[in-house]
Scaffold this motif. Sequence first.
Motif, short mmCIF file in Angstrom:
data_model
loop_
_atom_site.label_atom_id
_atom_site.label_comp_id
_atom_site.label_asym_id
_atom_site.label_seq_id
_atom_site.Cartn_x
_atom_site.Cartn_y
_atom_site.Cartn_z
N LEU A 110 0.86 -1.18 0.00
CA LEU A 110 0.00 0.00 0.00
C LEU A 110 0.89 1.23 0.00
O LEU A 110 1.66 1.44 0.94
N PHE A 111 0.83 2.01 -1.07
CA PHE A 111 1.52 3.29 -1.10
C PHE A 111 0.69 4.31 -0.32
O PHE A 111 -0.53 4.41 -0.51
N VAL A 112 1.35 5.08 0.52
CA VAL A 112 0.70 6.18 1.25
C VAL A 112 1.50 7.43 0.94
O VAL A 112 2.69 7.51 1.26
N GLY B 215 -2.30 -9.47 -4.77
CA GLY B 215 -0.94 -9.12 -5.14
C GLY B 215 -0.79 -7.75 -5.78
O GLY B 215 0.29 -7.40 -6.26
N ASP B 216 -1.86 -6.96 -5.77
CA ASP B 216 -1.81 -5.63 -6.39
C ASP B 216 -1.10 -4.62 -5.51
O ASP B 216 -0.96 -4.81 -4.29
N THR B 217 -0.70 -3.53 -6.14
CA THR B 217 -0.25 -2.34 -5.42
C THR B 217 -1.39 -1.35 -5.40
O THR B 217 -1.95 -1.02 -6.45
N VAL B 218 -1.76 -0.90 -4.22
CA VAL B 218 -2.84 0.08 -4.04
C VAL B 218 -2.22 1.36 -3.48
O VAL B 218 -1.21 1.30 -2.75
N ALA B 219 -2.78 2.50 -3.82
CA ALA B 219 -2.23 3.78 -3.36
C ALA B 219 -3.34 4.67 -2.81
O ALA B 219 -4.44 4.74 -3.40
N VAL B 220 -3.05 5.34 -1.70
CA VAL B 220 -4.02 6.25 -1.08
C VAL B 220 -3.33 7.55 -0.70
O VAL B 220 -2.11 7.61 -0.51
N GLN C 123 4.16 1.40 2.24
CA GLN C 123 5.35 2.15 1.84
C GLN C 123 5.00 3.63 1.70
O GLN C 123 4.23 4.00 0.82
N PRO C 124 5.56 4.49 2.56
CA PRO C 124 5.30 5.93 2.42
C PRO C 124 6.02 6.50 1.20
O PRO C 124 7.13 6.09 0.86
N VAL C 125 5.36 7.46 0.56
CA VAL C 125 5.90 8.13 -0.62
C VAL C 125 5.80 9.63 -0.42
O VAL C 125 4.70 10.16 -0.19
#
Length: 243
Positions: free
Chosen positions: A65-67, A133-138, A169-171
């Motif tokens: 999970l991208f944050v 298995g996806d990458t999700v972003a919020v 994973q913070p972005v």
Amino acid sequence: MLRAGVRLVRLGLHVLHGLAVVLLQFGHLDAEGRRARVQWWSRKLLRTIDAELVVEGTPRPGAKLFVANHVSWLDIVAINAVAPARFVSKAEVRHWPLLNRMVSAADTLYIERERRSDAMRVVHQMAEALEAGDTVAVFPEGTTSDGTGLLPFHANLLQAAIATGVPVQPVALRYRDAQHAVSPAAAYVGDTSLVASLWNVLRARGLAVQVCFLPAEGTRHADRRALARLLSDRIAERLAALG
């Protein structure tokens, strides 16, 4: 003005090209093929508007999970140019002309922010995507800032990562231009319309977006509010270091 006009024409043609790809090709592509097209389209969009992409760190492999902090509609383009993800977006985007078809084709998850109960539905959808298995972003701020700092992080959507044990994973995102360490041209805030924001971006000189992938954080048995504070602190520290 001339430079911005040329960029606008190029951008319009690129959007139409992207729409054609969605309508004519996406139905024949698997998930990996669609992600490759999204990454290609995003990278080319940045080149089309003469925006430099600067990447720091490495996206974690596998489900995550991208944050990220939220500054502009360009945030999604910048992250997708490096590591395509399924974004959680406000439901109004489904009504944007032309762009809505491309946004939906990227497997976007829509949330009705005015309905607090809708968050639980989206958490379940996010959990299913992460388990697959996806990458999700919020964007846990829930809205955009001017890029100089962070708004409070909302913790609800982080529950999807905690429930599935998937790392977060913070972005950190930062925009600069030829005259500003923090570019006001990129900020999509307040009463600024999408058209006005687009024109500000097209007029900017030396616009660059820095995408900083910070070390991933584990989520097993985490408290979502404590996790939100930790992620906010990590991103704030990186933004402060960028000046």
